[in-house]
Design an enzyme around this catalytic site. Structure first.
Site, PDB file in Angstrom:
ATOM      1  CG  ASP A 137      -2.141   1.006   1.275  1.00  0.00           C
ATOM      2  OD1 ASP A 137      -2.335   0.944  -0.136  1.00  0.00           O
ATOM      3  OD2 ASP A 137      -2.764   1.325   1.951  1.00  0.00           O
ATOM      4  CG  HIS A 160      -0.524   1.943  -9.389  1.00  0.00           C
ATOM      5  ND1 HIS A 160      -0.691   1.664  -8.095  1.00  0.00           N
ATOM      6  CD2 HIS A 160      -1.639   2.458  -9.713  1.00  0.00           C
ATOM      7  CE1 HIS A 160      -1.871   2.154  -7.491  1.00  0.00           C
ATOM      8  NE2 HIS A 160      -2.463   2.454  -8.783  1.00  0.00           N
ATOM      9  CG  LEU A 170       9.301 -17.342  -3.854  1.00  0.00           C
ATOM     10  CD1 LEU A 170       9.342 -17.036  -1.843  1.00  0.00           C
ATOM     11  CD2 LEU A 170       9.309 -15.604  -4.013  1.00  0.00           C
TER      12      LEU A 170
HETATM   13  C1  IPE Z   1      -5.124  -3.110  -0.072  1.00  0.00           C
HETATM   14  O1  IPE Z   1      -5.097  -1.748  -0.133  1.00  0.00           O
HETATM   15  C2  IPE Z   1      -5.507  -3.211  -1.356  1.00  0.00           C
HETATM   16  C3  IPE Z   1      -4.151  -4.169  -2.022  1.00  0.00           C
HETATM   17  C4  IPE Z   1      -3.204  -3.434  -1.346  1.00  0.00           C
HETATM   18  C5  IPE Z   1      -4.010  -4.037  -3.404  1.00  0.00           C
HETATM   19  P1  IPE Z   1      -6.351  -0.396  -0.417  1.00  0.00           P
HETATM   20  O2  IPE Z   1      -5.201   1.083  -0.518  1.00  0.00           O
HETATM   21  O3  IPE Z   1      -7.047  -0.202  -1.348  1.00  0.00           O
HETATM   22  O4  IPE Z   1      -7.265   0.012   1.209  1.00  0.00           O
HETATM   23  P2  IPE Z   1      -7.475   0.570   1.702  1.00  0.00           P
HETATM   24  O5  IPE Z   1      -9.113   0.643   0.849  1.00  0.00           O
HETATM   25  O6  IPE Z   1      -7.746   2.081   1.840  1.00  0.00           O
HETATM   26  O7  IPE Z   1      -8.310   0.011   2.977  1.00  0.00           O
HETATM   27  C1  IPE Z   2      -1.780   0.643  -3.640  1.00  0.00           C
HETATM   28  O1  IPE Z   2      -1.197   1.445  -3.279  1.00  0.00           O
HETATM   29  C2  IPE Z   2      -2.243  -0.334  -4.738  1.00  0.00           C
HETATM   30  C3  IPE Z   2      -3.424  -1.293  -4.890  1.00  0.00           C
HETATM   31  C4  IPE Z   2      -4.274  -0.869  -4.061  1.00  0.00           C
HETATM   32  C5  IPE Z   2      -3.693  -0.966  -6.251  1.00  0.00           C
HETATM   33  P1  IPE Z   2      -2.152   2.655  -3.375  1.00  0.00           P
HETATM   34  O2  IPE Z   2      -3.500   2.841  -4.472  1.00  0.00           O
HETATM   35  O3  IPE Z   2      -3.964   1.938  -2.403  1.00  0.00           O
HETATM   36  O4  IPE Z   2      -2.396   3.637  -2.528  1.00  0.00           O
HETATM   37  P2  IPE Z   2      -2.272   5.040  -1.769  1.00  0.00           P
HETATM   38  O5  IPE Z   2      -2.739   4.578  -0.618  1.00  0.00           O
HETATM   39  O6  IPE Z   2      -4.044   5.865  -2.367  1.00  0.00           O
HETATM   40  O7  IPE Z   2      -1.006   6.028  -1.335  1.00  0.00           O
HETATM   41 MG    MG Z   3      -4.333   2.618  -0.524  1.00  0.00          MG
END
Ligand code: IPE
Ligand code: IPE
Ligand code: MG
Length: 243
Positions: free
Chosen positions: A17, A34, A128
């Site tokens: 995240d 990303h 792995l």
């Molecule tokens: C959780 O991240 C899912 C992934 C990393 C794929 P999110 O950024 O979507 O989570 P919430 O919604 O903030 O909890």
């Molecule tokens: C996690 O990073 C990746 C996915 C959920 C695909 P985020 O896109 O949630 O990044 P933030 O939380 O907005 O920084």
């Molecule tokens: Mg996020």
């Protein structure tokens, strides 16, 4: 400090995240985050191949991530397809077994086909097991397990009173894999976000403010170091474990 092999988690599960915030801090579009996140995932996989870690589960797209703007969803799915195409040879050469966990049926055919191809190609690799969780949710997993068990009951193959925890475990999306020993979430949020709800019952959790694209090998070492110094009691007392 170097850890002993026994101190390593066999299975690490990661919520990657913080990509969006990483990009925002640099004045870039979320997509740049990303892209950087995929690069870091690649680094982490390579690091884990060289460690005594057997399974790495990466949460790439949750069942709730469909709620994001349509453009971001499309870009994420495209990126997954592109990277699967460009990286699978290297993964295969590194003896990585790729597997997708989640409801793939919602994905475009091209992506579904690429996933099957990648799983078939790498199925016998031993270095792995890389599980990418995409369109995955812990509740989805428990729901589909419940459906399968209910079908067995309806067929008369199983009595409701005979259902055990093992039946539930065996009907989850990846029954052959040990539960995660270490759960890592980057990006500062301290929540599970519908990840492996059943499997993480006794998993050691590690939360860090580091944004995913910055979670490098040194950051992983810190998480591993923290894990190595935990006492996993599984309900017992600390004294019991010393004897
Ligand atoms: C959780 O991240 C899912 C992934 C990393 C794929 P999110 O950024 O979507 O989570 P919430 O919604 O903030 O909890
Ligand atoms: C996690 O990073 C990746 C996915 C959920 C695909 P985020 O896109 O949630 O990044 P933030 O939380 O907005 O920084
Ligand atoms: Mg996020």
């Amino acid at each position: 400090m170097t850890e002993l092999i026994d101190d390593y988690p066999q299975h690490i599960a990661v919520i990657m995240d913080g990509n969006g915030r990483w990009a925002k801090q640099r004045g870039k579009h979320r997509y740049a985050g990303h892209l950087a996140g995929v690069q870091q995932a690649r680094n982490l996989i390579e690091t884990c191949v060289d460690l005594p870690v057997k399974v790495l589960t990466l949460f790439a797209f949750s069942s709730e991530n469909w709620r994001r703007p349509a453009l971001e969803v499309r870009l994420l799915l495209n990126l997954f397809l592109l990277k699967l195409r460009s990286e699978i040879k290297t993964l295969h050469a590194n003896q990585v077994c790729f597997r997708l966990i989640g409801d793939v049926s919602a994905f475009p055919d091209k992506l579904q086909n690429r996933v099957s191809y990648s799983e078939d190609l790498t199925q016998n690799n031993q270095a792995l097991l890389l599980q990418v969780a995409a369109n995955y949710g812990g509740r989805w997993d428990l729901t589909q397990a419940t459906r399968r068990i209910a079908a067995q009951v309806a067929q008369g193959e199983l009595q409701p009173e005979d259902i055990t925890e093992a039946h539930i475990s065996q009907n989850l999306a990846f029954p052959d894999v040990p539960d995660p020993d270490l759960f890592i979430r980057t990006g500062g949020e301290v929540r599970i976000s519908n990840f492996m709800l059943w499997q993480c019952a006794y998993t050691e959790c590690y939360f860090t403010d580091t944004l995913w694209p910055d979670f490098d090998a040194a950051a992983l070492q810190q998480a591993l170091h923290s894990f190595a110094h935990r006492q996993r009691r599984f309900g017992r007392t600390g004294e019991q474990l010393k004897t």
